[in-house]
Design an enzyme around this catalytic site. Sequence first.
Site, PDB file in Angstrom:
ATOM      1  N   ALA A 229       0.835  -1.207   0.000  1.00 35.45           N
ATOM      2  CA  ALA A 229       0.000   0.000   0.000  1.00 35.45           C
ATOM      3  C   ALA A 229       0.869   1.255   0.000  1.00 35.45           C
ATOM      4  O   ALA A 229       1.941   1.267  -0.581  1.00 35.45           O
ATOM      5  CB  ALA A 229      -0.981  -0.047   1.163  1.00 35.45           C
ATOM      6  N   SER A 230       0.449   2.259   0.720  1.00 38.13           N
ATOM      7  CA  SER A 230       1.090   3.565   0.614  1.00 38.13           C
ATOM      8  C   SER A 230       2.498   3.619   1.193  1.00 38.13           C
ATOM      9  O   SER A 230       3.192   4.608   1.036  1.00 38.13           O
ATOM     10  CB  SER A 230       0.221   4.610   1.293  1.00 38.13           C
ATOM     11  OG  SER A 230      -1.093   4.530   0.805  1.00 38.13           O
ATOM     12  N   THR A 231       2.917   2.567   1.906  1.00 39.38           N
ATOM     13  CA  THR A 231       4.260   2.615   2.503  1.00 39.38           C
ATOM     14  C   THR A 231       5.343   2.698   1.438  1.00 39.38           C
ATOM     15  O   THR A 231       6.456   3.110   1.717  1.00 39.38           O
ATOM     16  CB  THR A 231       4.531   1.369   3.366  1.00 39.38           C
ATOM     17  OG1 THR A 231       4.256   0.209   2.588  1.00 39.38           O
ATOM     18  CG2 THR A 231       3.688   1.376   4.624  1.00 39.38           C
ATOM     19  N   VAL A 232       5.011   2.306   0.196  1.00 38.07           N
ATOM     20  CA  VAL A 232       6.048   2.350  -0.852  1.00 38.07           C
ATOM     21  C   VAL A 232       6.007   3.673  -1.632  1.00 38.07           C
ATOM     22  O   VAL A 232       6.800   3.878  -2.541  1.00 38.07           O
ATOM     23  CB  VAL A 232       5.914   1.171  -1.837  1.00 38.07           C
ATOM     24  CG1 VAL A 232       6.331  -0.125  -1.157  1.00 38.07           C
ATOM     25  CG2 VAL A 232       4.509   1.055  -2.378  1.00 38.07           C
ATOM     26  N   LYS A 233       5.104   4.574  -1.249  1.00 40.98           N
ATOM     27  CA  LYS A 233       5.024   5.844  -1.980  1.00 40.98           C
ATOM     28  C   LYS A 233       6.329   6.640  -1.955  1.00 40.98           C
ATOM     29  O   LYS A 233       6.724   7.223  -2.979  1.00 40.98           O
ATOM     30  CB  LYS A 233       3.839   6.678  -1.467  1.00 40.98           C
ATOM     31  CG  LYS A 233       2.509   6.162  -2.035  1.00 40.98           C
ATOM     32  CD  LYS A 233       1.319   6.902  -1.458  1.00 40.98           C
ATOM     33  CE  LYS A 233       0.013   6.343  -2.042  1.00 40.98           C
ATOM     34  NZ  LYS A 233      -1.167   6.847  -1.295  1.00 40.98           N
TER      35      LYS A 233
END
Lengths: 371, 685
Positions: free
Chosen positions: B329-333
């Site tokens: 999810a957004s942790t790789v943004k």
Amino acid sequence: MRSSGQEQQQMRSTWQKLHIDLPLLLGILSLMALGLFVVYSAGGQSMAIVYRQAIRLGVALFIMLVVAQIPPLSYRKWAVPVFVLGILMLISVLLFGHVGKGAQRWLDLGFMKFQPAEIMKLIVPIMVAWFISQENLPVKLSTIVIAFILVLLPTLLIAKQPDLGTSLLIASSGIFVIFLAGASWKLIGICAGLASAFVPILWTFLMQDYQKQRVLTFLNPEQDPLGSGYHIIQSKIAIGSGGLEGKGYLQGTQSQLEFLPERHTDFIFSVFSEEFGLIGVGILLSVYLFIVMRGLWIAVNAQHAFTKLLAGSITLTFFVYVFVNIGMVSGILPVVGVPLPLVSYGGTSMVTLLAGFGMLMAIGTHRKFHV
Amino acid sequence: MAPRRVIIRNHTSEANLFARRTFIAFTGVLVLLLILFSNVYTLQVNSFEKYQTRSNSNRIKLLPVAPNRGLIYDKNGVILADNKPVYSLAVIPEDVDDLKASIANVSQLLSISADRQTKFFKAIKGKRRFKQLDLYSRLSEQQVALFSVNQHKFPGIFVDARLKRYYPFSDLTTHSLGYVARINRRDANKLALADKSENYAATHGIGKLGIEKYYEDILHGSIGHQEVEINNQGRIIRTLDFTPPVPGKDLTLTLDIELQMIAKRALSGKRGAVVAMDPRTGGILAMYSNPSYDGNLFVHGISSKNYKKLLNSKNLPLINRSVQGYPPASTVKPFLALTGLEEKVITPSSKVWDPGWYQLEGLPNKYRDWKKWGHGWVDLNKAIEQSCNIYFFNLAFKLGITKISTMMERFGFGDYTGVDIHEESKAIMPSVGWKRARYNKPWYTGETLSVGIGQSYWTVTPLQLTQALTTLVNHGHRKVPHFLHATSELITVADKTENTFVAINYEEQAPLVLKQQKNWDLVLNAMHRTVQVVGATGHSAFKGSHYDAAGKTGSAQVARIKQDEKYDAKTTQESKRDNAMFIAFAPYKNPEIVVAVAIENVAKGGGGTNAGPVARQIMDQYFGSRMFTSSLDEQTTSTEIITAHQHVHSSASISLPDNVTQHDTLQRDSTFQQDYISQKNNGAD
């Protein structure tokens, strides 16, 4: 060399008065001494066993000296009644005997137990020698036939107990008399043939299962290395691993660690050869040879046919002990339960053995009193 | 006796006859003696060597002696894997006179069940002679005492002590340490293939999982031998020669058991995992996966009932979630933003309009932001602070899948991290080639958009996240995650041989080099703001912390949500609820710890509210303990203090502040962990 012939003569006559044959005594004593040492090693290094054996040896030596005092020709008077008594006792053993180790050998007389078979070891040669010596030698066929019956009767009774070792010794003691009495070679050949024909009958009808097993084991001990073959395999390992010089006194691992069965009795030769090696065996056999030579010397020099035959038979039977025992523990004969004479721990056979030596000494020293 | 006729004897001829026969007999005697002698000669001279060998093999036995397995300590010298004596009631049936009666009596004395007795009698059949057999394993101290008093009544039965592995922290360490269990047929075959069977001749257990398995060779040591003389009963008479075994090496890990406890407490009641790592070394400070299980169960052979329970539990305790793939999810943004900056499809100041949805030209599908009304104009910082999906849909579309996957692979996604346990999953970094290989289908642009917010096929393990974050905070300097800090080595200094811990030197990894170095700090700054700016997604989790943290939240959609459908956690089936993710590091300048958290199927909220507090507690503990135990920290980095622990294997000597050092009995106590945590907190707060 100050001690001149005369002094020696003096010495000999002193021993002669005591009816002791010195060379024979020395041979016997040296084997007994050796036996005590080996029994100590084989018996778990317990002095208790050594003391017990020493006491037995003392008693046996005493009996030997007593027997040596009796003029040998006087045995003849007693031959027939004692033989008959012996046969009766053998029969009663079969009927009422005490069972020990799966065999009926003992007769309980209330105050003591004893093995009539042991006494027969001496009576049979006396009986046969007496019977044969009544006629001129060489022995005649008819005499031989009766003599054979005299031998066969106790042999079969003892084999039935069952005690294969003793019956073998008794049979040979009688046969030796017949042989020495000059049985013709033709007859010996026929008998040998008959004997070999007798083997299948013996196997099928007379031998016990455990005896058959012993023979089978002897033929192929590795077949059952942990069962019946165990004894003989461990014994051969003990002897073989002794090598030329042996592992040293008390150092025999086969015996000290108890891999060897019946160490201080029937298999004492294995203990001895493990610890003393081939050199020890050579010396031991030499002592036995010396005793046999001395015994035969006494026989040849005996002055009556009866004493000649008796002395010869006793000596050769003694050798049968040696041969059967060493032969069985080293794997060339089946295990039949014969001790190594004068060395093995144990009492009953020791007494008869030394009584036999007593007779030999009597025959050697009572020369002046023959009838 | 009847009168007999007088015989005229020819004495001379009789004597001659007798002498001849005696001579023949004597010859026979000589021949037989010769036969005896030559037979003995054959045995003693010709076959001497054969019989000597057989005599020796009769009496000499080579008994293998198992080496003691190396112990395992945490970074502060707290023992994590110990060897504890276990007493069993052993029987040598051949030494027991009346086996049936003896077993019955001893069973009555020690209350051994009939079932066990039956099993024992079954096991006897087919046993080697004079080999001991356990009637009962794991005797209690009372039973040992009771038997010892009555031992004289039971010849052939005795108490046998054996060292068995013991994990004092039970389920707290199982996923990382793994466990030792009985060598089974498969292990034995493997050992045979590797030519190690001989070294394991006396060993009962082998590392089955985790560190115990990975470092099996180091921990096991080398077998010793006792050459003994035995008698015909197989009893040992004396020792002839002894080659002592070489014990296995002790290990010191980078793991901090206190952090581990905090992780467990923080995850209690949840399914999920935490990994904390020191970005300066790659050393793993904590790795905990909830629910866990007690590795000690396996040491003694787990009952099939217990094993089934573990295996069939719907919470899957046997799985180490730290090394299993989750949608990131957004942790790789931040990583995607870095890729955009590197590929120059965005600049720090370039803005994207977020109306609440994103639509590809010519396609009807609307890709929605998590905020229904959108974020308005969004730049890099705002995109990460607010985790704006539209910004990243746009970014992903401009980059295309290949540029994304290429960069992400350089961060280690989709590949093994190289951590020193075997259970790790590669997870999935999707790419055109991957999809072709896996599904034999072309890549669709719509999927690229999903990848842009860490969804679609993309999965990462919490461990991979910590590794990637480490590379990020290190400005491209990569570290291999690892547990092993040091091994005990025998070192001779000035004629004194000592067992000293020697740190492992991990190889320098080839760095990830950017075309523009400033891009690192642009992204890291945005992560800093995510935690520090009021109203940013990660702010609430670290409000009031005394250290300077940075991070990124994530909420992964587990079930597909149809176009225009609204997600509501309350009405959604538990197993289809969102996963909460969080990555964080601190201090912002010169980071010392990176943390990744994954929590499955949270009831309410996203990464910031569910996973964020878990990361916070870990960091609070980390920096808290540092604040209060700064002198201790200096000590533990030197090897002497760890060496000291070597000598106190069995007692729980733990280097802690004064108020919590005395815990002599703690290790054996099941309530240890609770006590430990509460005491620790008393000391720290």
